[in-house]
Design a protein around this motif. Structure first.
Motif, PDB file in Angstrom:
ATOM      1  N   UNK A   1       0.808  -1.228   0.000  1.00 40.23           N
ATOM      2  CA  UNK A   1       0.000   0.000   0.000  1.00 40.23           C
ATOM      3  C   UNK A   1       0.831   1.263   0.000  1.00 40.23           C
ATOM      4  N   UNK A   2       2.166   1.169  -0.145  1.00 42.71           N
ATOM      5  CA  UNK A   2       2.999   2.371  -0.103  1.00 42.71           C
ATOM      6  C   UNK A   2       2.882   3.143  -1.416  1.00 42.71           C
ATOM      7  N   UNK A   3       2.940   4.430  -1.309  1.00 41.79           N
ATOM      8  CA  UNK A   3       2.813   5.295  -2.485  1.00 41.79           C
ATOM      9  C   UNK A   3       4.171   5.482  -3.153  1.00 41.79           C
ATOM     10  N   UNK A   4       4.131   5.817  -4.424  1.00 43.53           N
ATOM     11  CA  UNK A   4       5.365   6.126  -5.139  1.00 43.53           C
ATOM     12  C   UNK A   4       5.964   7.438  -4.637  1.00 43.53           C
ATOM     13  N   UNK A   5       7.257   7.551  -4.693  1.00 43.16           N
ATOM     14  CA  UNK A   5       7.953   8.739  -4.216  1.00 43.16           C
ATOM     15  C   UNK A   5       8.749   9.328  -5.385  1.00 43.16           C
ATOM     16  N   UNK A   6       8.686  10.629  -5.512  1.00 36.55           N
ATOM     17  CA  UNK A   6       9.461  11.306  -6.540  1.00 36.55           C
ATOM     18  C   UNK A   6      10.741  11.836  -5.917  1.00 36.55           C
ATOM     19  N   UNK A   7      11.847  11.431  -6.482  1.00 36.00           N
ATOM     20  CA  UNK A   7      13.147  11.898  -6.008  1.00 36.00           C
ATOM     21  C   UNK A   7      13.887  12.548  -7.161  1.00 36.00           C
ATOM     22  N   UNK A   8      14.733  13.472  -6.826  1.00 28.91           N
ATOM     23  CA  UNK A   8      15.499  14.149  -7.872  1.00 28.91           C
ATOM     24  C   UNK A   8      16.932  14.365  -7.448  1.00 28.91           C
ATOM     25  N   UNK A   9      17.758  14.702  -8.421  1.00 25.00           N
ATOM     26  CA  UNK A   9      19.155  15.026  -8.140  1.00 25.00           C
ATOM     27  C   UNK A   9      19.403  16.482  -8.506  1.00 25.00           C
ATOM     28  N   UNK A  10      20.144  17.151  -7.644  1.00 27.34           N
ATOM     29  CA  UNK A  10      20.456  18.555  -7.888  1.00 27.34           C
ATOM     30  C   UNK A  10      21.609  18.675  -8.884  1.00 27.34           C
ATOM     31  N   UNK A  11      21.801  19.900  -9.346  1.00 29.03           N
ATOM     32  CA  UNK A  11      22.925  20.138 -10.242  1.00 29.03           C
ATOM     33  C   UNK A  11      24.258  19.839  -9.574  1.00 29.03           C
ATOM     34  N   UNK A  12      24.362  20.141  -8.274  1.00 22.47           N
ATOM     35  CA  UNK A  12      25.609  19.871  -7.556  1.00 22.47           C
ATOM     36  C   UNK A  12      25.842  18.368  -7.385  1.00 22.47           C
ATOM     37  N   UNK A  13      24.779  17.576  -7.318  1.00 25.83           N
ATOM     38  CA  UNK A  13      24.947  16.121  -7.241  1.00 25.83           C
ATOM     39  C   UNK A  13      25.358  15.545  -8.593  1.00 25.83           C
ATOM     40  N   UNK A  14      24.823  16.114  -9.651  1.00 26.34           N
ATOM     41  CA  UNK A  14      25.175  15.635 -10.990  1.00 26.34           C
ATOM     42  C   UNK A  14      26.571  16.102 -11.408  1.00 26.34           C
ATOM     43  N   UNK A  15      26.911  17.337 -11.081  1.00 25.67           N
ATOM     44  CA  UNK A  15      28.202  17.928 -11.441  1.00 25.67           C
ATOM     45  C   UNK A  15      28.807  18.527 -10.169  1.00 25.67           C
ATOM     46  N   UNK A  16      29.570  17.754  -9.421  1.00 30.34           N
ATOM     47  CA  UNK A  16      30.066  18.241  -8.121  1.00 30.34           C
ATOM     48  C   UNK A  16      30.932  19.502  -8.195  1.00 30.34           C
ATOM     49  N   UNK A  17      31.562  19.767  -9.317  1.00 34.49           N
ATOM     50  CA  UNK A  17      32.420  20.935  -9.452  1.00 34.49           C
ATOM     51  C   UNK A  17      31.647  22.221  -9.709  1.00 34.49           C
ATOM     52  N   UNK A  18      30.360  22.103  -9.992  1.00 38.62           N
ATOM     53  CA  UNK A  18      29.578  23.267 -10.402  1.00 38.62           C
ATOM     54  C   UNK A  18      29.485  24.315  -9.300  1.00 38.62           C
ATOM     55  N   UNK A  19      29.151  23.888  -8.085  1.00 43.65           N
ATOM     56  CA  UNK A  19      29.022  24.847  -6.982  1.00 43.65           C
ATOM     57  C   UNK A  19      30.355  25.510  -6.672  1.00 43.65           C
ATOM     58  N   UNK A  20      31.435  24.733  -6.708  1.00 43.13           N
ATOM     59  CA  UNK A  20      32.760  25.290  -6.410  1.00 43.13           C
ATOM     60  C   UNK A  20      33.140  26.359  -7.431  1.00 43.13           C
ATOM     61  N   UNK A  21      32.894  26.103  -8.704  1.00 42.01           N
ATOM     62  CA  UNK A  21      33.239  27.098  -9.724  1.00 42.01           C
ATOM     63  C   UNK A  21      32.373  28.347  -9.600  1.00 42.01           C
ATOM     64  N   UNK A  22      31.099  28.158  -9.221  1.00 42.06           N
ATOM     65  CA  UNK A  22      30.240  29.326  -9.034  1.00 42.06           C
ATOM     66  C   UNK A  22      30.746  30.190  -7.884  1.00 42.06           C
TER      67      UNK A  22
END
Length: 197
Positions: free
Chosen positions: A57-78
């Motif tokens: 009876x459990x419902x589906x869950x929507x999960x996502x990945x952030x830009x920093x999770x996909x590209x770890x260097x992105x936040x550092x360069x910003x």
């Protein structure tokens, strides 16, 4: 009939150049800071979402990945872009132009990260707004950096009060008989009267 100066006349070429230089400096710094700030913010948002299916009876869950999770260097360069935008104010001449070139390159890398988030197959449903805004932020940083690289050597630098005392000429007619304030305080520390020349 004697000619009098018109108070509404246009400023001299030197004064106009200084005002234009300050304006360009402000634009370049704002472009770098706004673009890097936008890219840093967009890196914290979800760029991809997928649904995890669970048994009843459990419902589906929507999960996502952030830009920093996909590209770890992105936040550092910003963050480097934010620091570089502020450093444009503190540099001058060739160093400022070099910094502008580095910021332009950094902006292109940030824009490439946003383009990757838009067009790469991330395995789930792509959320297009954050990577598109990250791409825009990278373009803004690149524009500010390019403007700095091309015209930064003409812009005014920080005032002399930010330089070391050894690099500054002694100000004539300064406080207490032409002596600097620091000299006056030093004289007081030695027990001398700085007003006696």
């Amino acid at each position: 009939m004697s000619a009098t100066a018109d108070p509404t006349s246009t400023p001299s070429a030197g004064g106009g150049r200084a005002v234009a230089g300050r304006r360009e400096l402000a634009y370049a710094v704002l472009l770098c800071l706004a673009g890097a700030g936008l890219a840093a913010w967009m890196a914290t948002l979800a760029w991809e979402s997928g649904e995890i299916v669970r048994r009843d009876p459990m419902l589906g869950v929507t999960e996502g990945r952030t830009g920093a999770q996909l590209l770890p260097w992105l936040s550092a360069l910003a963050l480097v872009g934010l620091a570089g935008g502020g450093a444009v104010l503190a540099t001058r001449g060739r160093l400022r132009r070099l910094l502008g070139g580095l910021l332009a390159l950094l902006g292109l890398v940030l824009a490439a990260g946003g383009g990757y988030g838009l067009f790469a197959d991330l395995g789930g449903r792509t959320v297009w707004q954050p990577p598109a805004l990250c791409l825009l932020g990278g373009v803004l940083v690149a524009a500010g950096g390019l403007l700095t690289a091309l015209r930064g050597h003409r812009w005014p630098a920080m005032g002399a009060r930010y330089e070391r005392a050894a690099n500054r000429p002694a100000a004539a007619g300064g406080p207490i008989g032409g002596r600097g304030t620091v000299d006056a305080w030093d004289a007081l520390d030695r027990g001398e009267d700085p007003t006696v020349s």
